[in-house]
Design a protein around this motif. Structure first.
Motif, PDB file in Angstrom:
ATOM      1  N   VAL A   1     -40.215  13.165  -2.455  1.00 39.25           N
ATOM      2  CA  VAL A   1     -39.137  14.069  -2.049  1.00 39.25           C
ATOM      3  C   VAL A   1     -37.807  13.330  -2.032  1.00 39.25           C
ATOM      4  CG1 VAL A   1     -38.268  15.531  -0.183  1.00 39.25           C
ATOM      5  CG2 VAL A   1     -40.707  15.558  -0.755  1.00 39.25           C
ATOM      6  N   ASP A   2     -37.807  12.084  -1.560  1.00 38.47           N
ATOM      7  CA  ASP A   2     -36.571  11.295  -1.536  1.00 38.47           C
ATOM      8  C   ASP A   2     -35.973  11.177  -2.935  1.00 38.47           C
ATOM      9  OD1 ASP A   2     -36.346   9.620   1.306  1.00 38.47           O
ATOM     10  OD2 ASP A   2     -38.375  10.232   0.804  1.00 38.47           O
TER      11      ASP A   2
ATOM     12  N   PRO B   1     -42.901   6.506   9.976  1.00 41.86           N
ATOM     13  CA  PRO B   1     -43.106   7.687  10.811  1.00 41.86           C
ATOM     14  C   PRO B   1     -42.139   8.828  10.521  1.00 41.86           C
ATOM     15  CG  PRO B   1     -42.017   5.957  12.059  1.00 41.86           C
ATOM     16  CD  PRO B   1     -42.418   5.349  10.748  1.00 41.86           C
ATOM     17  N   THR B   2     -41.141   8.621   9.657  1.00 37.25           N
ATOM     18  CA  THR B   2     -40.220   9.702   9.294  1.00 37.25           C
ATOM     19  C   THR B   2     -40.770  10.562   8.165  1.00 37.25           C
ATOM     20  OG1 THR B   2     -38.993   8.461   7.596  1.00 37.25           O
ATOM     21  CG2 THR B   2     -38.289   8.191   9.891  1.00 37.25           C
TER      22      THR B   2
ATOM     23  N   ALA C   1     -36.621  13.043  -5.598  1.00 34.85           N
ATOM     24  CA  ALA C   1     -36.268  14.358  -6.134  1.00 34.85           C
ATOM     25  C   ALA C   1     -34.886  14.798  -5.655  1.00 34.85           C
ATOM     26  CB  ALA C   1     -37.326  15.388  -5.728  1.00 34.85           C
ATOM     27  N   PHE C   2     -34.582  14.554  -4.380  1.00 31.23           N
ATOM     28  CA  PHE C   2     -33.264  14.931  -3.865  1.00 31.23           C
ATOM     29  C   PHE C   2     -32.181  14.049  -4.472  1.00 31.23           C
ATOM     30  CE2 PHE C   2     -35.296  17.844  -1.148  1.00 31.23           C
ATOM     31  CZ  PHE C   2     -34.331  18.614  -0.515  1.00 31.23           C
ATOM     32  N   ARG C   3     -32.483  12.781  -4.695  1.00 28.98           N
ATOM     33  CA  ARG C   3     -31.489  11.918  -5.345  1.00 28.98           C
ATOM     34  C   ARG C   3     -31.188  12.400  -6.758  1.00 28.98           C
ATOM     35  NH1 ARG C   3     -33.986   7.614  -2.349  1.00 28.98           N
ATOM     36  NH2 ARG C   3     -35.543   7.251  -3.999  1.00 28.98           N
ATOM     37  N   ARG C   4     -32.203  12.882  -7.456  1.00 22.78           N
ATOM     38  CA  ARG C   4     -31.997  13.303  -8.841  1.00 22.78           C
ATOM     39  C   ARG C   4     -31.326  14.664  -8.958  1.00 22.78           C
ATOM     40  NH1 ARG C   4     -37.677  12.055 -12.106  1.00 22.78           N
ATOM     41  NH2 ARG C   4     -37.880   9.845 -11.541  1.00 22.78           N
ATOM     42  N   TYR C   5     -31.723  15.622  -8.114  1.00 21.65           N
ATOM     43  CA  TYR C   5     -31.395  17.017  -8.395  1.00 21.65           C
ATOM     44  C   TYR C   5     -30.543  17.732  -7.348  1.00 21.65           C
ATOM     45  CZ  TYR C   5     -35.340  16.180 -11.570  1.00 21.65           C
ATOM     46  OH  TYR C   5     -36.179  15.652 -12.525  1.00 21.65           O
ATOM     47  N   SER C   6     -30.497  17.247  -6.135  1.00 27.38           N
ATOM     48  CA  SER C   6     -29.802  17.985  -5.077  1.00 27.38           C
ATOM     49  C   SER C   6     -28.355  17.516  -4.945  1.00 27.38           C
ATOM     50  CB  SER C   6     -30.522  17.780  -3.740  1.00 27.38           C
ATOM     51  OG  SER C   6     -29.768  18.350  -2.684  1.00 27.38           O
TER      52      SER C   6
ATOM     53  N   LEU D   1     -46.521  18.773 -11.810  1.00 20.20           N
ATOM     54  CA  LEU D   1     -45.929  17.633 -11.095  1.00 20.20           C
ATOM     55  C   LEU D   1     -46.229  17.753  -9.614  1.00 20.20           C
ATOM     56  CD1 LEU D   1     -42.499  15.975 -11.479  1.00 20.20           C
ATOM     57  CD2 LEU D   1     -43.027  17.042  -9.277  1.00 20.20           C
ATOM     58  N   PHE D   2     -46.521  16.612  -8.984  1.00 16.90           N
ATOM     59  CA  PHE D   2     -46.722  16.553  -7.540  1.00 16.90           C
ATOM     60  C   PHE D   2     -45.450  16.042  -6.869  1.00 16.90           C
ATOM     61  CE2 PHE D   2     -51.069  15.732  -9.215  1.00 16.90           C
ATOM     62  CZ  PHE D   2     -51.720  16.821  -8.650  1.00 16.90           C
ATOM     63  N   LEU D   3     -44.939  16.811  -5.915  1.00 20.05           N
ATOM     64  CA  LEU D   3     -43.827  16.390  -5.070  1.00 20.05           C
ATOM     65  C   LEU D   3     -44.439  15.957  -3.743  1.00 20.05           C
ATOM     66  CD1 LEU D   3     -40.658  16.360  -4.889  1.00 20.05           C
ATOM     67  CD2 LEU D   3     -40.861  18.569  -3.737  1.00 20.05           C
ATOM     68  N   TYR D   4     -44.187  14.702  -3.323  1.00 21.93           N
ATOM     69  CA  TYR D   4     -44.956  14.184  -2.185  1.00 21.93           C
ATOM     70  C   TYR D   4     -44.084  13.444  -1.175  1.00 21.93           C
ATOM     71  CZ  TYR D   4     -44.715   9.496  -4.263  1.00 21.93           C
ATOM     72  OH  TYR D   4     -44.279   8.296  -4.749  1.00 21.93           O
ATOM     73  N   ASP D   5     -44.680  13.202  -0.004  1.00 21.48           N
ATOM     74  CA  ASP D   5     -44.060  12.493   1.119  1.00 21.48           C
ATOM     75  C   ASP D   5     -42.830  13.230   1.653  1.00 21.48           C
ATOM     76  OD1 ASP D   5     -46.053  10.665   0.932  1.00 21.48           O
ATOM     77  OD2 ASP D   5     -44.800   8.970   0.349  1.00 21.48           O
TER      78      ASP D   5
END
Length: 306
Positions: free
Chosen positions: A153-154, A212-213, A156-161, A192-196
């Motif tokens: 998820v980290d 823990p985050t 993915a947000f760096r790439r697309y959000s 594709l798997f989006l994880y963590d």
């Protein structure tokens, strides 16, 4: 309404799912559709029938079965969520859920890769050896060879959000950024798997060791569509009670109905060892694989058929 070919393809999908799990030693179970208490979730509104709730998911009951001693279980069942209607949403829809004791979310990702490949083989056999394809192209659009890409998820947000993950969480717009900017870029051509996920977005998942985050949760995407949500189980009953209490508080502030704290589930959770579970939207999967343009056309009777 589905035509005759569509009904045969859907039946082949269901048969392939059952064959996949029974051949691997999973026990097929069934649970009540109407229950006095459900998972507290502020983002899901249940339908009420004679003072009880139509299940939004069979999760509570299936975890209790797992806690009673079963190792591997699965279920195909209808679920209900009020007000969900659109190209990808129905108020009544078919869910596949499966659970493994002594497993984590990585093993569920492996399950998904094997499952979808077997499903496609079954649908191709039903369609006389050629991949079915509707107005959206169907199976011809997708490459299912393993392994499938896995994206945090980290990242993915760096790439697309347009907003960072941290800012999206702080501004309470994580879902908006995910749906509008991230999801359309995921699983294009190949699953594709989006994880963590941030732990705040994973009420039933255990925290990631060493961080823990983040929570050991993933979602499976194909053609920009979320197909499945899986995670390593949170089996600490005390922590789960705290998370439920926070969610019930949010629901009360929003004026949403709820069935209160699921006490019997929390009691049984104390007996559940390490485990993992996943829910997969069968109608969405069929919609994509058979090439239907919207989910209402991928079920035997859609909302427009009455």
């Amino acid at each position: 309404m589905l035509d005759r070919q569509g009904l045969h393809l859907r039946a082949a999908l269901f048969a392939s799912i059952r064959d996949f799990f029974t051949s691997r030693g999973f026990l097929e179970v069934d649970t009540p559709l109407r229950q006095p208490v459900i998972i507290p979730e502020s983002n899901i509104v249940p339908l009420i029938a004679e003072g009880q709730y139509l299940q939004t998911s069979p999760e509570l009951c299936m975890k209790r079965i797992l806690a009673a001693g079963c190792d591997k279980i699965f279920q195909l069942c209808p679920c209900f969520r009020k007000g969900e209607r659109g190209r990808l949403h129905l108020e009544e829809f078919m869910m596949l859920e499966w659970y493994r004791r002594d497993a984590d979310y990585q093993q569920l990702m492996d399950d998904c890769e094997c499952l979808l490949n077997e499903i496609v083989d079954g649908m191709v056999r039903e369609s006389s050896g050629s991949a079915p394809g509707g107005e959206d192209g169907g199976l011809g659009r997708f490459e299912l060879a393993r392994p499938w890409p896995r994206l945090s998820v980290d990242e993915a947000f760096r790439r697309y959000s347009p907003l960072s993950l941290e800012r999206s969480m702080a501004d309470d717009c994580f879902e908006e950024m995910l749906v509008e900017h991230v999801e359309p870029k995921l699983g294009c051509g190949k699953p594709l798997f989006l994880y963590d996920y941030p732990v705040e977005m994973a009420a039933l998942a255990r925290k990631k060791p060493g961080d823990p985050t983040r929570a050991e949760r993933f979602e499976l995407y194909l053609h920009g569509v979320e197909l499945a949500n899986g995670y390593s189980e949170l089996t600490d009953a005390g922590e789960q009670r705290q998370r439920f209490a926070a969610e019930l508080g949010r629901m009360e502030k929003m004026g949403l109905v709820h069935g209160g704290m699921p006490e019997r589930f929390l009691s049984d959770l104390k007996r559940l060892p390490a485990a993992a579970d996943i829910a997969l939207g069968v109608d969405r999967l069929f919609m994509l694989l058979a090439g239907y343009g919207e989910i209402g056309r991928a079920v035997p009777f859609g909302p427009e058929d009455f």
